[in-house]
Design a protein around this motif. Structure first.
Motif, short mmCIF file in Angstrom:
data_model
loop_
_atom_site.label_atom_id
_atom_site.label_comp_id
_atom_site.label_asym_id
_atom_site.label_seq_id
_atom_site.Cartn_x
_atom_site.Cartn_y
_atom_site.Cartn_z
N LEU A 59 23.16 46.26 42.27
CA LEU A 59 23.37 46.18 43.71
C LEU A 59 24.15 44.93 44.06
O LEU A 59 23.86 43.85 43.58
CB LEU A 59 22.03 46.14 44.44
N ALA A 60 25.17 45.10 44.94
CA ALA A 60 25.92 43.93 45.37
C ALA A 60 25.02 42.94 46.10
O ALA A 60 25.14 41.73 45.94
CB ALA A 60 27.07 44.36 46.30
N LYS A 61 24.07 43.40 46.90
CA LYS A 61 23.24 42.47 47.67
C LYS A 61 22.23 41.75 46.78
O LYS A 61 21.62 40.77 47.21
CB LYS A 61 22.51 43.23 48.78
N ASP A 62 22.04 42.20 45.54
CA ASP A 62 21.15 41.51 44.63
C ASP A 62 21.86 40.42 43.86
O ASP A 62 21.26 39.68 43.11
CB ASP A 62 20.54 42.50 43.63
N THR A 100 27.93 34.01 46.48
CA THR A 100 29.06 33.14 46.15
C THR A 100 29.78 33.59 44.88
O THR A 100 30.81 33.04 44.54
CB THR A 100 28.56 31.70 45.94
N GLN A 101 29.26 34.59 44.20
CA GLN A 101 29.86 35.05 42.96
C GLN A 101 30.88 36.14 43.28
O GLN A 101 30.54 37.29 43.52
CB GLN A 101 28.80 35.60 42.01
N GLN A 145 31.86 39.60 49.74
CA GLN A 145 30.76 39.90 50.65
C GLN A 145 30.01 41.16 50.21
O GLN A 145 30.21 41.68 49.11
CB GLN A 145 31.28 40.00 52.08
N THR A 146 29.13 41.65 51.06
CA THR A 146 28.34 42.85 50.76
C THR A 146 29.08 44.08 51.25
O THR A 146 29.41 44.17 52.44
CB THR A 146 26.96 42.77 51.43
N LYS A 187 43.30 32.71 42.66
CA LYS A 187 43.95 33.02 43.94
C LYS A 187 43.15 34.03 44.77
O LYS A 187 43.11 33.92 46.02
CB LYS A 187 45.36 33.56 43.67
N ILE A 188 42.53 35.01 44.12
CA ILE A 188 41.91 36.09 44.87
C ILE A 188 40.77 35.60 45.78
O ILE A 188 40.69 36.01 46.95
CB ILE A 188 41.41 37.19 43.92
N PRO A 189 39.87 34.71 45.33
CA PRO A 189 38.86 34.19 46.27
C PRO A 189 39.49 33.44 47.45
O PRO A 189 38.90 33.42 48.55
CB PRO A 189 38.02 33.26 45.40
N LEU A 190 40.67 32.83 47.25
CA LEU A 190 41.36 32.16 48.36
C LEU A 190 41.83 33.19 49.38
O LEU A 190 41.78 32.94 50.59
CB LEU A 190 42.55 31.35 47.84
N ILE A 191 42.28 34.33 48.90
CA ILE A 191 42.66 35.41 49.82
C ILE A 191 41.43 35.91 50.57
O ILE A 191 41.47 36.17 51.78
CB ILE A 191 43.32 36.56 49.04
N ALA A 192 40.31 36.03 49.85
CA ALA A 192 39.06 36.49 50.47
C ALA A 192 38.63 35.57 51.61
O ALA A 192 38.10 36.02 52.63
CB ALA A 192 37.96 36.59 49.42
N GLU A 193 38.85 34.26 51.45
CA GLU A 193 38.47 33.31 52.49
C GLU A 193 39.22 33.57 53.80
O GLU A 193 38.72 33.26 54.88
CB GLU A 193 38.75 31.88 52.02
#
Length: 426
Positions: free
Chosen positions: A42-45, A49-50, A69-70, A142-148
């Motif tokens: 499960l994503a919520k489990d 931050t990962q 995110q979830t 780079k991808i987490p920077l896009i997510a921000e």
């Protein structure tokens, strides 16, 4: 499926929020599988931050998997390519220079993604990223920077880092998305889901793999210009194998009935043209033994096996490529020594057809077909090119009693045919 699909089928910013996704559900993975492989957690489990999770194909795999995110539970996916579709390098550069060297393809991109999420679509990114280790490290950062920059838009990303079934247009990433949906008790709604990509086969495009990937998945396809800017469809050409084969083997009988004088049948043809399948269908039922250098490892062992079979009263098929006169001469000389007939079956097909079939049999067989086939390793494209470069047509003056031409034809179930008829490329 064509690109002149009606715009009524296209979700747009400001549309109605029908079939809205539930916000308390997992990312397409069932909670009952918490103790299994991370692919099914499960994503919520997981830690919020990962961002990067274990590769979709497991530890050491080639398909990266990230979640921002979830994710909401939904059977409608809005799928996008990344480079040239959602983002581009800054200042008009062709390739990024660092993890921060990116900007939105157009300023409207974030708001459109947010609207799609509000309409109940699951935002998904699928991208080919076969990069050097140093470049993949920068890309991964780079991808987490896009997510921000998308604080209100949960999304999933799959990235193919190798040359295998996950690389578009091969269907690995689509099948992974289907598995994720199935694990949550759903099937992706292909009628309302869609894919947007810039590799569309237009004159200035670097590739046509995005359009082919959409065709393989059965999804509506749009270019970024069509989807974000509402421009009309542009002309395009899909390059590659023309998937309309029609052929049959030549005159019967192909195999002689049981009880006939032992003979040698020598197959000649490129890997991927159906030689082993042809043997199983026509020769094995009539008692012909199968001699194959992939299994015996050397030509000398093949010749020894053939001699033992013929002297023992059994016919045999030599299922090797036998590309040139010198290779075939070993077998015609043996037939002369043993005073037995030798026939040649030459398998014809283009390098495009052979390559398509190699990709299909390596990665895309159904479970039922896998049970009937030996495990196949990928034959490199260069090996196929080498075969055709060195190939010499067989002729009767080599010592053959008969030469038959075999034109390739598909043989399998409707599901086998559906899979074979996909665009398969690396």
């Amino acid at each position: 499926m064509t690109d002149d699909l009606t715009r009524q089928a296209t979700p747009v910013a400001g549309g109605s929020n029908k079939r809205a996704a539930s916000t308390d559900s997992a990312s397409g993975i069932s909670k009952k599988t918490k103790t299994t492989h991370p692919f099914f957690q499960l994503a919520k489990d997981r830690s919020a931050t990962q961002f990067w999770r274990e590769n979709i194909d497991g530890k050491g795999g080639t398909c990266k998997h990230g979640i921002h995110q979830t994710l909401s539970k939904t059977d409608r996916l809005a799928i996008f390519d990344l480079d040239g579709t959602l983002i581009v390098p800054q200042e008009g550069r062709k390739h990024p220079t660092s993890s921060t060297d990116w900007q939105w393809w157009r300023k409207e991109v974030p708001s459109v993604l947010k609207t799609l999420h509000q309409q109940g679509f699951g935002i998904t990114i699928v991208t080919n990223q076969k990069l050097t280790p140093s470049r993949i490290k920068a890309w991964t950062a780079k991808i987490p920077l896009i997510a921000e920059k998308l604080p209100d838009v949960p999304f999933r990303i799959l990235a193919a880092n190798g040359s295998d079934v996950y690389r578009k247009p091969l269907p690995g990433m689509w099948w992974a998305l289907q598995r994720l949906a199935k694990a949550d008790g759903m099937e992706i709604d292909v009628k309302t889901s869609f894919f947007v990509g810039d590799a569309a086969g237009r004159p200035a495009d670097h590739s046509d793999c995005d359009r082919k990937w959409a065709l393989n998945a059965g999804l509506q396809f749009f270019t970024p210009e069509e989807y974000f800017l509402k421009l009309p469809p542009a002309p395009y050409v899909l390059k590659g194998l023309d998937l309309v084969p029609y052929c049959v083997p030549t005159a019967t009988p192909v195999a002689k009935p049981k009880g006939h004088k032992p003979e040698i049948v020598l197959f000649v043809g490129c890997p991927g043209l159906g030689k082993t399948t042809f043997y199983r269908k026509y020769f094995k039922p009539n008692g012909y033994a199968h001699v194959n250098q992939d299994k015996l490892k050397t030509r000398a062992k093949c010749l020894t096996s053939v001699e033992e079979l013929i002297t023992g009263g059994s016919s045999c098929v030599v299922d090797n490529t036998n590309r040139d006169i010198a290779t075939r001469a070993s077998y015609t000389a043996l037939a002369t020594k043993l005073k037995c007939p030798i026939r040649c079956f030459a398998f014809h097909g283009t390098v495009a057809l052979a390559w398509h079939n190699v990709l299909y049999r390596t990665w895309c067989l159904t479970d039922e077909s896998k049970e009937q086939e030996d495990t196949r390793q990928l034959v490199p494209y260069m090996a196929l090119e080498k075969f055709y470069k060195e190939y010499q047509d067989p002729h009767a003056d080599e010592g053959f009693d008969e030469i038959k031409k075999v034109n390739w034809k598909f043989d399998g179930s409707l599901e086998d045919l559906r899979r074979w008829s996909m665009w398969l490329e690396l």
